[in-house]
Design a protein around this motif. Structure first.
Motif, mmCIF file in Angstrom:
data_model
loop_
_atom_site.group_PDB
_atom_site.id
_atom_site.type_symbol
_atom_site.label_atom_id
_atom_site.label_comp_id
_atom_site.label_asym_id
_atom_site.label_seq_id
_atom_site.Cartn_x
_atom_site.Cartn_y
_atom_site.Cartn_z
ATOM 1 N N THR A 153 4.495 20.219 4.066
ATOM 2 C CA THR A 153 4.781 19.229 5.112
ATOM 3 C C THR A 153 4.855 19.893 6.488
ATOM 4 O O THR A 153 4.318 19.365 7.456
ATOM 5 C CB THR A 153 6.095 18.471 4.833
ATOM 6 N N ILE A 154 5.474 21.065 6.543
ATOM 7 C CA ILE A 154 5.552 21.763 7.837
ATOM 8 C C ILE A 154 4.147 22.016 8.372
ATOM 9 O O ILE A 154 3.820 21.699 9.519
ATOM 10 C CB ILE A 154 6.290 23.112 7.713
ATOM 11 N N ILE A 155 3.293 22.564 7.511
ATOM 12 C CA ILE A 155 1.960 22.954 7.965
ATOM 13 C C ILE A 155 1.143 21.743 8.416
ATOM 14 O O ILE A 155 0.480 21.772 9.452
ATOM 15 C CB ILE A 155 1.240 23.761 6.868
ATOM 16 N N VAL A 156 1.232 20.659 7.660
ATOM 17 C CA VAL A 156 0.449 19.476 8.025
ATOM 18 C C VAL A 156 0.944 18.883 9.351
ATOM 19 O O VAL A 156 0.152 18.589 10.250
ATOM 20 C CB VAL A 156 0.493 18.420 6.898
ATOM 21 N N VAL A 157 2.251 18.737 9.500
ATOM 22 C CA VAL A 157 2.780 18.171 10.749
ATOM 23 C C VAL A 157 2.469 19.107 11.915
ATOM 24 O O VAL A 157 2.072 18.680 12.998
ATOM 25 C CB VAL A 157 4.306 17.932 10.659
ATOM 26 N N GLN A 158 2.601 20.399 11.653
ATOM 27 C CA GLN A 158 2.368 21.366 12.714
ATOM 28 C C GLN A 158 0.923 21.341 13.206
ATOM 29 O O GLN A 158 0.658 21.446 14.398
ATOM 30 C CB GLN A 158 2.721 22.760 12.217
ATOM 31 N N ILE B 153 2.317 10.968 8.134
ATOM 32 C CA ILE B 153 1.857 10.201 6.971
ATOM 33 C C ILE B 153 1.098 11.104 6.008
ATOM 34 O O ILE B 153 1.314 11.067 4.792
ATOM 35 C CB ILE B 153 0.970 9.015 7.422
ATOM 36 N N ALA B 154 0.236 11.933 6.562
ATOM 37 C CA ALA B 154 -0.526 12.849 5.705
ATOM 38 C C ALA B 154 0.413 13.788 4.960
ATOM 39 O O ALA B 154 0.244 14.034 3.759
ATOM 40 C CB ALA B 154 -1.513 13.646 6.554
ATOM 41 N N ALA B 155 1.433 14.283 5.666
ATOM 42 C CA ALA B 155 2.391 15.200 5.055
ATOM 43 C C ALA B 155 3.145 14.500 3.925
ATOM 44 O O ALA B 155 3.304 15.045 2.825
ATOM 45 C CB ALA B 155 3.364 15.722 6.101
ATOM 46 N N ALA B 156 3.593 13.272 4.190
ATOM 47 C CA ALA B 156 4.351 12.530 3.186
ATOM 48 C C ALA B 156 3.494 12.251 1.962
ATOM 49 O O ALA B 156 3.931 12.409 0.815
ATOM 50 C CB ALA B 156 4.865 11.225 3.789
ATOM 51 N N LEU B 157 2.254 11.859 2.233
ATOM 52 C CA LEU B 157 1.338 11.557 1.124
ATOM 53 C C LEU B 157 1.120 12.792 0.260
ATOM 54 O O LEU B 157 1.119 12.728 -0.980
ATOM 55 C CB LEU B 157 0.009 11.094 1.719
ATOM 56 N N ALA C 211 8.472 21.765 12.367
ATOM 57 C CA ALA C 211 7.259 21.829 13.192
ATOM 58 C C ALA C 211 7.615 21.675 14.665
ATOM 59 O O ALA C 211 7.082 22.377 15.522
ATOM 60 C CB ALA C 211 6.276 20.750 12.762
ATOM 61 N N LEU C 212 8.525 20.747 14.963
ATOM 62 C CA LEU C 212 8.945 20.564 16.358
ATOM 63 C C LEU C 212 9.628 21.825 16.880
ATOM 64 O O LEU C 212 9.421 22.228 18.017
ATOM 65 C CB LEU C 212 9.897 19.372 16.472
ATOM 66 N N GLY C 213 10.448 22.437 16.005
ATOM 67 C CA GLY C 213 11.126 23.668 16.402
ATOM 68 C C GLY C 213 10.140 24.789 16.667
ATOM 69 O O GLY C 213 10.276 25.543 17.619
ATOM 70 N N LEU C 214 9.102 24.854 15.828
ATOM 71 C CA LEU C 214 8.124 25.942 15.960
ATOM 72 C C LEU C 214 7.206 25.749 17.164
ATOM 73 O O LEU C 214 6.444 26.638 17.520
ATOM 74 C CB LEU C 214 7.276 26.048 14.692
ATOM 75 N N GLU C 215 7.276 24.561 17.799
ATOM 76 C CA GLU C 215 6.476 24.322 18.994
ATOM 77 C C GLU C 215 6.861 25.288 20.110
ATOM 78 O O GLU C 215 6.048 25.626 20.955
ATOM 79 C CB GLU C 215 6.733 22.902 19.482
ATOM 80 N N GLY D 251 10.024 10.134 -4.425
ATOM 81 C CA GLY D 251 10.481 9.436 -3.221
ATOM 82 C C GLY D 251 11.434 10.292 -2.409
ATOM 83 O O GLY D 251 11.222 10.517 -1.214
ATOM 84 N N LEU D 252 12.473 10.807 -3.097
ATOM 85 C CA LEU D 252 13.485 11.585 -2.376
ATOM 86 C C LEU D 252 12.913 12.882 -1.821
ATOM 87 O O LEU D 252 13.167 13.239 -0.666
ATOM 88 C CB LEU D 252 14.674 11.885 -3.301
ATOM 89 N N SER D 253 12.136 13.575 -2.637
ATOM 90 C CA SER D 253 11.625 14.869 -2.158
ATOM 91 C C SER D 253 10.636 14.659 -1.012
ATOM 92 O O SER D 253 10.576 15.456 -0.082
ATOM 93 C CB SER D 253 11.007 15.689 -3.294
ATOM 94 N N THR D 254 9.868 13.554 -1.068
ATOM 95 C CA THR D 254 8.959 13.248 0.039
ATOM 96 C C THR D 254 9.761 13.015 1.317
ATOM 97 O O THR D 254 9.477 13.600 2.369
ATOM 98 C CB THR D 254 8.133 11.988 -0.264
ATOM 99 N N LEU D 255 10.758 12.168 1.203
ATOM 100 C CA LEU D 255 11.577 11.819 2.358
ATOM 101 C C LEU D 255 12.197 13.073 2.984
ATOM 102 O O LEU D 255 12.059 13.330 4.181
ATOM 103 C CB LEU D 255 12.687 10.875 1.893
ATOM 104 N N ILE D 256 12.843 13.852 2.119
ATOM 105 C CA ILE D 256 13.585 15.001 2.644
ATOM 106 C C ILE D 256 12.637 16.087 3.150
ATOM 107 O O ILE D 256 12.802 16.606 4.249
ATOM 108 C CB ILE D 256 14.547 15.555 1.569
ATOM 109 N N SER D 257 11.601 16.386 2.367
ATOM 110 C CA SER D 257 10.717 17.481 2.793
ATOM 111 C C SER D 257 9.919 17.091 4.037
ATOM 112 O O SER D 257 9.637 17.926 4.889
ATOM 113 C CB SER D 257 9.782 17.912 1.661
ATOM 114 N N THR D 258 9.571 15.799 4.173
ATOM 115 C CA THR D 258 8.856 15.382 5.379
ATOM 116 C C THR D 258 9.775 15.479 6.597
ATOM 117 O O THR D 258 9.359 15.958 7.659
ATOM 118 C CB THR D 258 8.316 13.948 5.238
#
Ligand code: ADP
Ligand code: MG
Lengths: 262, 395
Positions: free
Chosen positions: A147-152, A190-194, A86-90, A72-79
């Protein structure tokens, strides 16, 4: 004609075989979780007693909660980190972009064992007590890249004209983010978190090197138990986990469909 | 009084001047078009009015308010984007309601206004659908409703019909005019399609290379082009270079070289005062020239030339003839109206007479520059080959 037909049926049978090899063990595991026998010797009658044992076993319960907590925690934080990065890399004009991208992709190909050992060395070197915190840090570390790659990848296809359209209709930057950009990123989030969640629940090697004694997650517990030879509760535990995973997948599909039309 | 004034507006992209010292006045309630070939800076000009680009120099005013540096969300201007840019994660209702929700309008008012807007664009029964469930024409309507609900002073439309097929385009054009009449606000319409601009606009600004070449009502631009560019870009025309040889009352005589070493004389009325010896260009619309195998009765105010039919292109409502006069080629449109009922159709390589009224010759005080600014246009009629039935005598 005949050759094509033959070819088609051959393909189909190979596919079937693969599916059998993939799913038969899981099926056997599920069936034998209800088998009234200590070892897999054959069908000895239906029982739920190993499920009952599961719920009475304090060590298992502890390991389960540990796993859930870490996941739970690692999902929350890493997402969260994934979204921000990802927003920064835009910003394509950001000069360190390429180098950073390389750093992000590298952990995907580094073997788990290397990552585990190096993290263990780091914790040892910095004299951090191993336990919950070190495992959490380790899990966040290996989830971030994913998570970065999926969101990106979701942001990559983002139609910037939607932002202009929203601005044109009177939306200020903050409203644009929360009403347009964030909802459209949601499937990626959602995909990243999953992905992070399953990676974390699943992980054995890195956890093994960073947990020390006294902080067991389910995979660590399972390994230890099998090493001692009892697999009965493991069968029922695994069956429950399969069920939970399936439920999770169905749920997220539902949520995505109903909330975002995406 | 809410006129739009654009004063000396320029915009650069890394040294490339996309919009070059444009000044314009657009009257309140007008349907005004920017017309020009692709890449001439129409979108850039529109985006500066919308607030997506900040000009290098110049000012934009609506009424008395200088909006040059205002962010888009503070302008009472709304845009219909070329690809509509509907929000894919919202229903059509929510798309249209977006602007009002941003302004925190009361719920009942939102429902009422969205309903009205959806009925204005004839989409009231589809409000719960998503953008990916409707057609291009319907997306267009929703984009219009979504923009108009904000009560803008100006609606900007960037090639709004470009993505639609021809039939739908004609239909939407009429619908747009109806919507314009219904809401009564200023529309600025960007297009590269001269037919669209001519039929929809109160006034048109013809653009080329970031500059406004001419502005005025459509018929004015068509009948009285002030430059070779507008004459050539709007409609079809024959451009002939010539030199003024005489001026008499309201008539000018212009001597033209037929390219084969011979000269002929064309008479024209004029709208600016040319000088004897001045080199200029004549514009002759193809539909104003008559073509016949019979020599017309001589009249004072008619120009008559002798030529040979080089090509015939049947175009349904009319036929296009390419007629060779010396080395010049004239393009002539002839409606299918027969005067003599035993008249035989004109044939390839047939000698014919071209004639037109003096007032239909239009003078442009510009020279066709062979290798300079006007090289995009040849003075020769574009030469479309029809399926040529080989006529006896020709190779
Ligand atoms: N953001 C930009 N960066 C660089 N060049 C641009 C940009 N936007 C437009 N241009 C250039 O400015 C010119 C005018 O473009 P535009 O206004 O889109 O023309 P139009 O809408 O008339 O086709 C083009 O040559 C185009 O390449
Ligand atoms: Mg454009």
């Amino acid at each position: 004609m005949r050759a094509a037909k033959l070819y088609k049926s051959m393909n189909l049978s190979i596919f079937t075989l693969v599916m059998i090899f993939l799913y038969i063990p899981i099926l056997i595991l599920i069936i034998f979780s209800f088998n009234d026998a200590k070892i897999i010797v054959g069908w000895r009658g239906f029982t739920l007693k190993y499920y009952a044992q599961l719920f009475q076993n304090e060590t298992i319960k502890q390991a389960f909660w540990n796993t859930m907590l870490i996941a739970g925690l690692s999902t929350l934080i890493s997402t969260a980190i994934g979204i921000l990065t990802a927003l920064g890399l835009e910003n394509k004009s950001f000069s360190g972009r390429r180098g950073l991208m390389a750093l992000i992709y590298t952990p995907l190909v580094i073997p788990d064992i290397l990552m585990g050992v190096s993290l263990a060395l780091l914790f040892n070197f910095t004299r951090v007590n191993t336990g919950m915190i070190t495992v959490l840090i380790a899990h966040i570390t290996f989830c971030i890249s994913y998570t970065i790659i999926v969101v990106q990848s979701r942001l990559e296809g983002f139609d910037y004209s939607l932002v202009e359209a929203a601005m044109d209709l009177g939306a200020k930057p903050s409203a644009i983010f929360w009403k347009i950009k964030f909802p459209l990123m949601m499937p990626g989030i959602i995909a990243a978190a999953l992905l992070a969640f399953t990676l974390s629940i699943d992980d054995f090697i890195i956890t093994f090197f960073t947990s020390g004694r006294g902080f067991d997650t389910l995979p660590i517990y399972v390994e230890g138990t099998i090493r001692r030879g009892t697999i009965t509760t493991i069968n029922s535990l695994s069956t429950l986990m399969i069920g939970a995973t399936l439920l999770l997948v169905v749920l997220t599909k539902r949520i995505r469909g109903s909330l975002f039309n995406l | 009084m809410e006129d739009i004034r654009i004063e000396h507006l320029s915009k650069d992209f890394g040294g490339f001047t996309a919009v070059d010292d444009v000044s314009l006045e657009i009257r309140s309630g007008e349907l005004f078009s920017f017309l020009g070939p692709s890449g001439c800076g129409k979108t850039t000009l529109l985006r500066m009015i919308a607030g997506f680009e900040i000009p290098k120099t110049g000012r934009i005013l609506i009424g008395n308010q200088d909006i040059t540096e205002l962010p888009p969300y503070q302008r009472q201007v709304n845009t219909i984007f070329q690809n509509y840019s509907l929000f894919p994660h919202m229903t059509l209702f929510d798309n249209v309601a977006f602007g009002l929700r941003i302004k925190r309008t009361a719920k009942m008012e939102i429902i009422e206004k969205v309903r009205y807007m959806l009925s204005l664009v004839k989409m009231e029964d589809q409000s719960s659908k998503y953008p990916d469930q409707i057609s291009g024409g319907q997306k267009q309507r929703i984009a219009i409703a979504r923009a108009l609900i904000n009560d803008p002073k100006v609606l900007l439309l960037d090639e709004p019909l470009a993505a639609l097929d021809l039939k739908l385009r004609q239909h939407m054009l009429i619908e747009l005019m109806n919507i314009h009449d219904a809401v009564g606000i200023t529309f600025i319409y960007v297009t590269h399609d001269q037919g669209e601009a001519m039929s929809i606009s109160d006034r048109v600004a013809v653009m080329s290379r970031g500059q406004i070449i001419q502005q005025g009502p459509p018929d004015d631009i068509y009948e009285r082009p002030t430059s070779i560019f507008s004459a050539y870009f709007i409609g079809e025309t024959n451009l002939i270079s010539g030199e003024v040889t005489g001026i008499e009352d309201e008539y000018v005589q212009v001597k033209c070289d037929n390219g084969a070493g011979e000269f002929f004389e064309i008479d024209s009325t004029f709208h600016f005062h040319p000088n004897i010896g001045q080199k200029l260009t004549l514009s002759l619309r193809p539909e104003k020239i008559a073509v016949s195998r019979f020599k017309p009765r001589h009249q004072d105010d008619i120009n008559i030339l002798r030529g040979v039919i080089e090509d015939i292109l049947y175009l349904g409502s009319h036929t296009q003839y390419i007629v060779r006069v010396g080395k010049l080629k004239f393009r002539v449109f002839s409606q299918h109206k027969r005067v003599y009922f035993d008249e035989k159709a004109l044939d390839w390589e047939e000698s014919v007479w071209l004639f037109w009224h003096d007032t239909d010759t239009w003078l442009i005080a510009e020279e066709v520059d062979e290798n300079g600014r006007n090289q995009d246009f040849s003075t020769e009629a574009p030469y479309h080959r029809a399926l040529k039935r080989s006529s006896p005598g020709s190779e």
